[in-house]
Structures are given as structure tokens and as C-alpha cells.
Design an enzyme around this catalytic site. Structure first.
Site, PDB file in Angstrom:
ATOM      1  N   CYS A 324       0.845  -1.186   0.000  1.00  0.00           N
ATOM      2  CA  CYS A 324       0.000   0.000   0.000  1.00  0.00           C
ATOM      3  C   CYS A 324       0.885   1.242   0.000  1.00  0.00           C
ATOM      4  CB  CYS A 324      -0.891  -0.004   1.241  1.00  0.00           C
ATOM      5  SG  CYS A 324      -1.942   1.453   1.395  1.00  0.00           S
ATOM      6  N   CYS A 326      -0.377   4.402   0.816  1.00  0.00           N
ATOM      7  CA  CYS A 326      -1.073   5.492   1.490  1.00  0.00           C
ATOM      8  C   CYS A 326      -0.124   6.211   2.440  1.00  0.00           C
ATOM      9  CB  CYS A 326      -2.308   4.985   2.228  1.00  0.00           C
ATOM     10  SG  CYS A 326      -1.964   4.172   3.807  1.00  0.00           S
ATOM     11  N   HIS A 355      -5.457   4.404   6.335  1.00  0.00           N
ATOM     12  CA  HIS A 355      -5.094   3.154   5.661  1.00  0.00           C
ATOM     13  C   HIS A 355      -6.309   2.326   5.262  1.00  0.00           C
ATOM     14  CE1 HIS A 355      -3.341  -0.469   4.290  1.00  0.00           C
ATOM     15  NE2 HIS A 355      -4.147  -1.124   5.113  1.00  0.00           N
TER      16      HIS A 355
END
Lengths: 393, 393
Positions: A324, A326, A355
Site C-alpha cells: 500500500c 497510502c 489506511h
């Protein structure tokens, strides 16, 4: 651009099996579907500023995420029930509507208040005309009907309003569900007659009874009062029934819905529910799960769900989710997130919400990408098998 | 760039009366002084992600804010006491130090733990060697001494560590304050002897007794153990004494401090305290006030302090502070902020903290600008008269 008289336009871009890639045009921008709508109950997606909300999702475009639509959310959901109680529709209207109120430039969908009436309020009386209830906060009496609900949603300036419905509890008899559904249908017609500037979606009810679901789709889809509903939702699911029963309803009902309008599955669900919902032909989802779980330290990752409080993360220097990008996953470690959580730092909720919502948004982008490249079926298979492998770890 | 053997460099850029414009060079960047350090007790500036922290202050440069230094904070304060309890210095060190732990690229100053020992911990015994205490969280026994405190701060990788001191309570006798001060001086020497890679500031004590303050400055400033302290702080203020008494101490003590080192006034204060502290010749400040007040809905504006809960803001469409360009003031209204606050939304704390810290950071920029243009005295006069006018409204 939407023409002046149009509230909403839907284009079915392509299909891949039953999965649909689409575009919903609203006065506040285009929504790429399938889409997940973060829930902003009181005109606030819990823990986030609107500025943060708009920055959600993967920070840098990558091949993995090069799917139709931006990384941030294009539409959020607000709750009519909560906003009519506080700060009240008069105030929201006076302040220029929900978008201006919360400083949000994307699209907004509101529920009709129907669901919250049954789950939160102290109901005084359900009549054909509407529902008398008292606020769960301070006991103030209110009245909601198809006309007042659609009126409130319209006055708040939302892009998409929902018809006022009755949401029957799970476990009541076929006859009771049928009776409730018939009132929902009469209320749907009155809701549609109240539609003015906001687009309006109808809601299919019928509980877990497939014969009722079929009748409900037929009646809701056929309604025409100065035009048909702008979209149709499956309501009354995820109210306590087993997951298998819910998907029996969804898999049966979704294909019956008109193909030329957006299909919205209300209040669902887990990441696998979204993947399975798309496989059934659903275009829109909302759920409090990513935001609520975040506040409880329960986090979705590409390697399965984790609870950040777990002692095994105490010294873990790695990112929450290595796949991820983010803000949370690119700036702090699992050890730091655990530290914030066990110390009740407010920032724990903020990081975790960033998240979890980014995970949902990225998942929807990946789904859209797989439909675009005719590989949704293998994407789904891989996703579900990773999930069951991770759950067996 | 700091040379390899240097921990910190201070340049006094110019003075305007007693007010000083300076630059402190650290391994994590240059700090323009006078500076306010947001407090990040447990390696978290409460309510904010580190990403938000770095974006604080005015969003767009304007003539009003064209002062030396960026709009965001260049240095923050972390608490040794809290971090040694949770998550523990071993873990912070193992994870690469506090900067890496919280994803912060700016400078970090830590207090020595001395102040929290007296305000929070259950103290077992204060001896010449150090202090035995029990954690206020779970009763675990700990020991802090000059050597262990500086050692912990150094192992956490901070840019500026503070000497380990004793902070006497307000109201005790001259003789008791003197005795405590003398131990602080002996501890200061041992602290300095423990200095390795982190810069180290000495702390002047002496309570409200000016003769003791004078002695304390002389002894702390003269200490030289492989070099002198890298900066000197005034400690033991804002511990319950009346504001006038505090400023009697500050106004008397600050000019006695060496001009060629940074001067830090610990735990102070309100916006007017900062302005008055700069007028006394102070370079650095820290205080929980902007962050704590934010969580309680008490907000600083250019038009005076307001409580956002006040019903007069219920329908106020204007920005929190029309003269502020932080994220809060440029994206949402007072009505929205009140709505979030009265509904206990987490985002209330986030928005309020963004603004209060931005207000402090912008104030320090304006102070630096006024010193740069030799107009600090009139800036101060205008600021204090606006304040007294607003308080009389």
C-alpha cells in the site's frame, strides 16, 4: 457536463461476465464504478479532515493502480437521520448544503433515514403517512415520511438521495416482510413524486425471500413518476442474516435490476463482499467497516486482516501493508501504529482510518482495472484464495 | 552543514532591542528563532499525523507571512519520561531513533524527564545519585539520573537533549529552593560530562528568587566539561506562580544568559507570553497549550480566544480566523467546527489542533519578520493592545 435538466447520467462502459465498469455523472463530478463510498455519518468521515479524505488512496500512481478514476474517493455517504437531528436540515441548507458545510467537492449520497429509524431511534408510531420517532440523543420528537425525507435530502443539496423505505428486521415471517415491502413500494412512489433537483434511487426490499425480492425489483424498476428512479439499491441486507443468505439474495436480485441504471448494495461490506458484490453485478457500495474497524485497531492489509494491538507488532519496523502506498504505510511503521493505539493517541484513529479507507479505495481501483482488462474473474479468484490462505496462517 | 564534530551551531542574525533573530543549525535542519516547538509527548503531536504536522501553518506564502523560515514547524519536543515508559528507549533505539519512529524529518528536542518526575510519577526517593520512581501507568520501578537521562535522550537520537534537573515546587522556602538548585547544578555538570552525540542544553533553576536565578545562570553558563552547554534554558517557571512573578523571573534572567547561545524558556506559554518572552530575549518556547486547548475547543484567533462550543457559532458561516490560511480556516466554517465539537467527532480535535498550532507558528513567523524589519516593538505593542481590546469585547 450534465445538461441542466439532468440530475444524473449513467454510462455502462463495459462488462466482464456480470461485473460492470461504469461512469456515473453527477453535479459534483464523475464517479467511476464499481465504487466504494466512505461513510461520513454526521458530514464527517470519522477521524479525517475533508482535506485528508480527498488525499486518500495510493499516493503515487503505479502500474498496479493505473485503473480508471483517481485514487481518492469520488463520492461519500452522509446520514440523513443524524444530520436532521444535528445540526438540523435548516442549518445545513442555510450554510449552503452538505458539500459546502464539510468543504467537500466530490459527490454526496444520503440514505433516507429509514434504516436508522429502526436501528437507533425510539419509534413512536409507523403509519401509512410516515414515522413518528424520538431522537436517540435527546428525545426530541420528529416525523419522517417519503416527502419529508426526500425534501430534507434535497434541501441539503445532495447529488443522490434515497427513497424512504421500511427496513424489516431479520427473522420475521414472509407475510410480515411482504406487508412491509408493500408499504416500501407505496412510499417509493411518493418518494419519486417528491424528486426535484437531487437524483433519487429506489430501494428494493423483500428480506431473504427471493419471490418478494423479484416482485420488489419489478415494482421499483417499473415506477415512473415524471421519470424512473435514477438508480436502484438493494436494501434490507446485512441486518443479521448469515453471509450465505445475504449473497443468495444479492446473487439472485442483482441480475434482475435494470442494466441501464446504477445498482447499489446498501451497507455492505468486507473486502471479499465487495469483490463478490461486483461479481454479482453491483456498482456501488457503502459500509462503516473500514472506518469503524480502524478506530478499533482492526486493519485490512493485502496479507489479511490484523489487529494492531497484537504484541507481535511491538518491534515491527515494517509498513502496515507493504503493498500500500497510502500516507500511513509510507511514513510510519507497524511498531509506531501499535504504540499510538495502545496509548490511546487520537492519531492512531487517524492513521488507521487513512489506511483502511485507502485499502478499500485501492481495492475498487484494482477491481475496475481488472474489468477494464477482462480479467476480473481471475482477479477475484486470486483475491479470494489469498484471503483464505491468509486466514489459515 | 554542521561539521562532523559539531552537534549544534547558533548564529545570532540580528537584534531589535532585546529581541533576537537567530538560526540554530542541527543535524535535522536549520531552525529559525524565535521558535515555538509543538509538543509531541509520546512521539505524536496529539491529534495529528506527522504528515499533517509538516504541513502546518499558512498554506500560501503572503506578504504578511514572508518571514524567515518555512510555515511548518522546524523542531518539535518529545517527552523523555513518557517515551522511556512506553514504548521504552530500547525499542525507540532499535527502530532507528525518534525521528524514524514517528516519520519526522525536522529537529527534535527532548526534555530530561525531570519535570514529569515531579508532576506525574510516584517518586520513591530523590538521592544525590538520581531519582527512583514508579511509572504513573503501571507502577513499574525506574531510575533516572543525569547519566541515564542524557543517555536515554542520546540513544533516542534527538538533536537537542536537556540536562537532568530538579524542578522545585512553587511556594517552598528560599533555603529549600537553594538546596534544590545546588543539586541541579551538580547534576548539570554530570549531565554535561555525559554529552556525546546529541547537543545538550543546561537548565537554570532558582524558583522566583532573583538572587538564586543570578547564581544559577552564572554556574550553568560557566560549566565546561569538554565544552560548554550548547544552549541554556530557564526551567522551573509556569509551575503555579502568578504570571507577573513568572515574568519578573524571565525579564531578570534572560538578559543574564550568554548572548552567543540559544535561550529556551521551558513550558511557556500563551501567545502573549511568547511575544513578551521574545521581548525579554528568549529564542525558543514549548507549551502544550495550543494542542491541549484545541482538544477542549478553546481556539486562538487574531480576534482573540474563542470557545467553539459557544452557541453563537452555531450558524456562523465564516472561517475560524479570517486572517489565517491554515487548512482549517480555508476549508470549513465555524458552524462546521462547532458541529464536530458538540458531536464529539475525532475530526474536531484534528481541525482545532491544525489551527491552534498554525496560529502559534504564524505568530512566530510574524515575530521574526518584525525583528528582521526592526519593528518588533511596535508589533508587540499592536499585538498586546489588540489582545486587551478583544478581551474587553
Amino acid at each position: 457536463m450534465l445538461s441542466a435538466e439532468k440530475r444524473l447520467a449513467f454510462e455502462l462502459v463495459k462488462t466482464d461476465g456480470a461485473a460492470r465498469l461504469g461512469r456515473v455523472e453527477t453535479p459534483h463530478g464523475v464517479i467511476d464504478t464499481p465504487v466504494f463510498m466512505p461513510v461520513g455519518t454526521r458530514a464527517s468521515v470519522k477521524s479525517l479532515t475533508t482535506d485528508q479524505l480527498s488525499r486518500l488512496g495510493s499516493q503515487a500512481p503505479s502500474t498496479q493502480h493505473s485503473a480508471p478514476g483517481p485514487t481518492g474517493p469520488q463520492i461519500i455517504l452522509n446520514n440523513t437521520y443524524h444530520l436532521m437531528l444535528r445540526p438540523g436540515v435548516d442549518l445545513v441548507e442555510q450554510l449552503g448544503g452538505v458539500h459546502k458545510f464539510m468543504g467537500w467537492n466530490g459527490a454526496v449520497l444520503t440514505d433516507s433515514g429509514g434504516f436508522q429509524l429502526y436501528s437507533l431511534a425510539s419509534i413512536r408510531k409507523i403509519r401509512e403517512e410516515g414515522v413518528e420517532f424520538r431522537s436517540h440523543i435527546d428525545g426530541t420528537p420528529y416525523f419522517l415520511s417519503p416527502e419529508t425525507s426526500v425534501g430534507i435530502q434535497t434541501r441539503m443539496g445532495v447529488d443522490i438521495a434515497m427513497a424512504f423505505d421500511e427496513c424489516p428486521a431479520y427473522g420475521i415471517s414472509h407475510a410480515e416482510v411482504e406487508k412491509s415491502m408493500e408499504m416500501t413500494h407505496r412510499w417509493a412512489k411518493r418518494s419519486l413524486a417528491s424528486r426535484t433537483t437531487s437524483a433519487l434511487f429506489g430501494i428494493v426490499q423483500g428480506g431473504v425471500h427471493l419471490d418478494l425480492r423479484k416482485r420488489s425489483v419489478e415494482e421499483i424498476a417499473a415506477l415512473d413518476v415524471n421519470g424512473a428512479f435514477d438508480g436502484i439499491a438493494i436494501g434490507g441486507v446485512s441486518v443479521g442474516e448469515p453471509k450465505e443468505e445475504m449473497f443468495e439474495v444479492v446473487n439472485y436480485t442483482a441480475p434482475l435490476l435494470p442494466a441501464d441504471r446504477p445498482r447499489y448494495l446498501m451497507g455492505v461490506g468486507t473486502p471479499e463482499d465487495l469483490v463478490n458484490g461486483v461479481a454479482a453485478g453491483i456498482d456501488m457500495f457503502d459500509c462503516v467497516m473500514p472506518t469503524r474497524n480502524a478506530r478499533n485497531g482492526s486493519l485490512f492489509t493485502s496479507e489479511g486482516k490484523i489487529h494492531i494491538k497484537n504484541a507481535r507488532f511491538a518491534a515491527d519496523p515494517g509498513p502496515l501493508d507493504p503493498n500500500c502506498s497510502c500516507v500511513t504505510c509510507t511514513t510510519v511503521s507497524r511498531a509506531y501504529l501499535r504504540h499510538l493505539y495502545v496509548n490511546d493517541e487520537i492519531a492512531a484513529s487517524v492513521y488507521n482510518t487513512i489506511h483502511n479507507l485507502s485499502f478499500y479505495l485501492d481495492l475498487m481501483r484494482a477491481i475496475r482495472q481488472s474489468i477494464a482488462s477482462n480479467s476480473f474473474s481471475s482477479f477475484r479468484e486470486g483475491f479470494l484464495s489469498r484471503l483464505s490462505r491468509d486466514q489459515n496462517l
